[in-house]
Design an enzyme around this catalytic site. Structure first.
Site, PDB file in Angstrom:
ATOM      1  N   HIS A 260       0.927  -1.228   0.038  1.00 24.97           N
ATOM      2  CA  HIS A 260      -0.053  -0.119  -0.104  1.00 24.97           C
ATOM      3  C   HIS A 260       0.880   1.223   0.106  1.00 24.97           C
ATOM      4  O   HIS A 260       0.161   2.346  -0.164  1.00 24.97           O
ATOM      5  CB  HIS A 260      -1.002   0.022   1.153  1.00 24.97           C
ATOM      6  CG  HIS A 260      -2.147  -1.123   1.230  1.00 24.97           C
ATOM      7  ND1 HIS A 260      -2.818  -0.982   0.213  1.00 24.97           N
ATOM      8  CD2 HIS A 260      -2.245  -1.871   2.120  1.00 24.97           C
ATOM      9  CE1 HIS A 260      -3.755  -2.100   0.690  1.00 24.97           C
ATOM     10  NE2 HIS A 260      -3.286  -2.632   1.749  1.00 24.97           N
TER      11      HIS A 260
ATOM     12  N   ASP B 167      -2.998 -10.425  -2.276  1.00 26.14           N
ATOM     13  CA  ASP B 167      -3.750  -9.695  -0.811  1.00 26.14           C
ATOM     14  C   ASP B 167      -5.022  -9.108  -1.270  1.00 26.14           C
ATOM     15  O   ASP B 167      -5.402  -9.047  -2.375  1.00 26.14           O
ATOM     16  CB  ASP B 167      -2.856  -8.802  -0.597  1.00 26.14           C
ATOM     17  CG  ASP B 167      -3.090  -8.155   0.965  1.00 26.14           C
ATOM     18  OD1 ASP B 167      -2.250  -8.431   1.972  1.00 26.14           O
ATOM     19  OD2 ASP B 167      -4.027  -7.386   1.126  1.00 26.14           O
TER      20      ASP B 167
ATOM     21  N   HIS C  29      -6.538  -6.754  -0.127  1.00 25.24           N
ATOM     22  CA  HIS C  29      -6.619  -5.510  -0.609  1.00 25.24           C
ATOM     23  C   HIS C  29      -5.860  -4.978  -1.521  1.00 25.24           C
ATOM     24  O   HIS C  29      -4.957  -5.661  -2.250  1.00 25.24           O
ATOM     25  CB  HIS C  29      -5.860  -4.631   0.696  1.00 25.24           C
ATOM     26  CG  HIS C  29      -6.479  -4.926   2.032  1.00 25.24           C
ATOM     27  ND1 HIS C  29      -6.177  -5.936   2.939  1.00 25.24           N
ATOM     28  CD2 HIS C  29      -7.732  -4.528   2.665  1.00 25.24           C
ATOM     29  CE1 HIS C  29      -6.754  -5.895   3.973  1.00 25.24           C
ATOM     30  NE2 HIS C  29      -7.814  -4.996   3.635  1.00 25.24           N
TER      31      HIS C  29
ATOM     32  N   ASP D  70      -4.862 -12.734   3.769  1.00 26.67           N
ATOM     33  CA  ASP D  70      -6.188 -11.900   4.263  1.00 26.67           C
ATOM     34  C   ASP D  70      -7.514 -12.107   3.516  1.00 26.67           C
ATOM     35  O   ASP D  70      -8.666 -11.653   3.349  1.00 26.67           O
ATOM     36  CB  ASP D  70      -6.073 -10.349   4.677  1.00 26.67           C
ATOM     37  CG  ASP D  70      -5.177  -9.632   3.540  1.00 26.67           C
ATOM     38  OD1 ASP D  70      -5.101 -10.133   2.323  1.00 26.67           O
ATOM     39  OD2 ASP D  70      -4.798  -8.487   3.959  1.00 26.67           O
TER      40      ASP D  70
HETATM   41 ZN    ZN Z   1      -4.355  -6.804   2.733  1.00 25.19          ZN
END
Ligand code: ZN
Length: 368
Positions: free
Chosen positions: A141, A178, A180, A266
């Site tokens: 990120h 991931d 996200h 996740d």
């Molecule tokens: Zn994540």
């Protein structure tokens, strides 16, 4: 057949302090202090299971090093680096958005980025064919001028720049599974046709507004960014279909010389932050697909860098499945969660998920 597989880890990765929080919201006000969601436990327990299963001793230990400032600056701005360094030398702070850290985390973040660099060098030097960097803090990120979502430096992007600038690779791919969106990696190479970035994530989750199907790159990089925003509730069938129909064909078309994987667990069925249904069998299958593609296009060269994954109980089994597939070594350890999670309704590909995958398949035409 066993494949020489490297493993990067350092005890200091567990010493990165994310401060007290309720989930991912800093403690204070009406939020009672508790452990931050991104804490050492899943990482420690992942490695513990590797050790207890007997697999760890069959992996090639790769020592991480600290990334240099110049290596960090290939992705991040000088001002940002200096800010993190200063805060870290004092009493810690926040690197940007939801990225709290304590004293000394600057050095640990350098060691995390350097862990990814060490893994890439080991693979490119053919000391190992594949490698997993179990590093912390995570990276995908982090943007050029700010940390985000628990990430301080963009580990995978820094490793890709190294592979390009120092090791002379012409084409590298980043595959981000991931839950996200891999916004940091996307931003770093959005205008760059030499780096294919693929993110498979939960639709419009974090960061908000990022990861849309239509975001395909810009300028010369147009077509070289693929987003597959899966609906919440996607499980084994959806993930397998994305990798078979979008990720693998994209990689075969692009023909990278190295595949980097931003590996977060996740998307797992038990994750407190993600809302997906992936199991250890899912991550095993995705790894198998990537290993097959890598054998065909880049002499099997894959480096995985650790990202999210917050279920202390489930992550170790997802991680072990990945390491077994990567190394070709079966430990015989049975994932005690697998039967429960594979029986959850909706594990098979659903029509609304199929629609997203079909739209993503069409984006492959832009990849030339
Ligand atoms: Zn994540």
């Amino acid at each position: 057949m066993a494949v020489k597989t490297g493993f990067v880890f350092h005890e200091r990765y567990l010493w990165h302090d994310t401060r007290s929080a309720g989930g991912f919201i800093p403690a204070g006000g009406m939020v009672e202090p508790d452990r931050h969601a991104e804490n050492p436990d899943t990482k420690r327990r992942f490695r513990n299971l590797l050790a207890v299963s007997g697999l760890l001793e069959k992996l090639v230990e790769i020592a991480p090093r600290m990334a240099t400032e110049d290596e960090i600056l290939r992705v991040h701005g000088r001002e940002y680096l200096e800010r993190v360094k200063k805060l870290s030398a004092e009493n810690g702070g926040d690197a940007g958005v939801l990225t709290p850290f304590g004293p000394g985390s600057y050095e640990i973040a350098l060691l995390a980025a350097g862990g990814a660099l060490a893994a890439v060098d080991a693979v490119l030097d053919a000391r190992v064919q594949t490698a997993y960097a179990l590093i912390r803090p995570p990276g995908h990120h982090a943007e050029a001028d700010q940390g985000m979502g628990f990430c301080i430096f963009s580990n995978a992007a820094i490793a890709v720049h190294h592979a390009r600038a120092v090791r002379g690779l012409a084409r590298v791919a980043i595959v981000d599974w991931d839950v996200h969106h891999g916004n940091g990696s996307e931003t770093a190479f959005y205008r760059d046709p030499s780096v294919l970035t693929i993110s498979v994530h939960q639709d419009n989750y974090f960061p908000a507004g990022r990861g849309a199907l239509e975001d395909g790159g810009e300028g010369a990089g147009s077509g070289y960014n693929l987003n597959v925003p899966l609906p919440p509730g996607s499980g084994h069938g959806a993930y397998e279909a994305v990798f078979a129909r979008v990720v693998a064909p994209a990689l075969r078309r692009f023909r990278p010389e190295l595949i980097l994987v931003a590996s977060g667990f996740d998307g797992g069925a038990m994750d407190p932050l993600g809302r997906m249904l992936a199991t250890s069998a899912t991550y095993r299958s995705l790894t198998r697909t990537l290993v097959e593609v890598a054998r065909d296009v880049c002499a099997g060269r894959i480096v995985l860098t650790h990202e999210g994954g917050y279920s202390t109980a489930h992550v170790p089994f997802c991680g072990l499945a990945v390491m077994e597939e990567l190394s070709g070594i079966s430990t015989g350890v049975v994932d005690p969660f697998l039967e429960f999670f594979m029986a959850i309704g909706g594990q098979a590909l659903q029509p609304h998920q199929e629609a997203v995958i079909r739209a993503a398949e069409k984006r492959l035409d832009f990849l030339h």
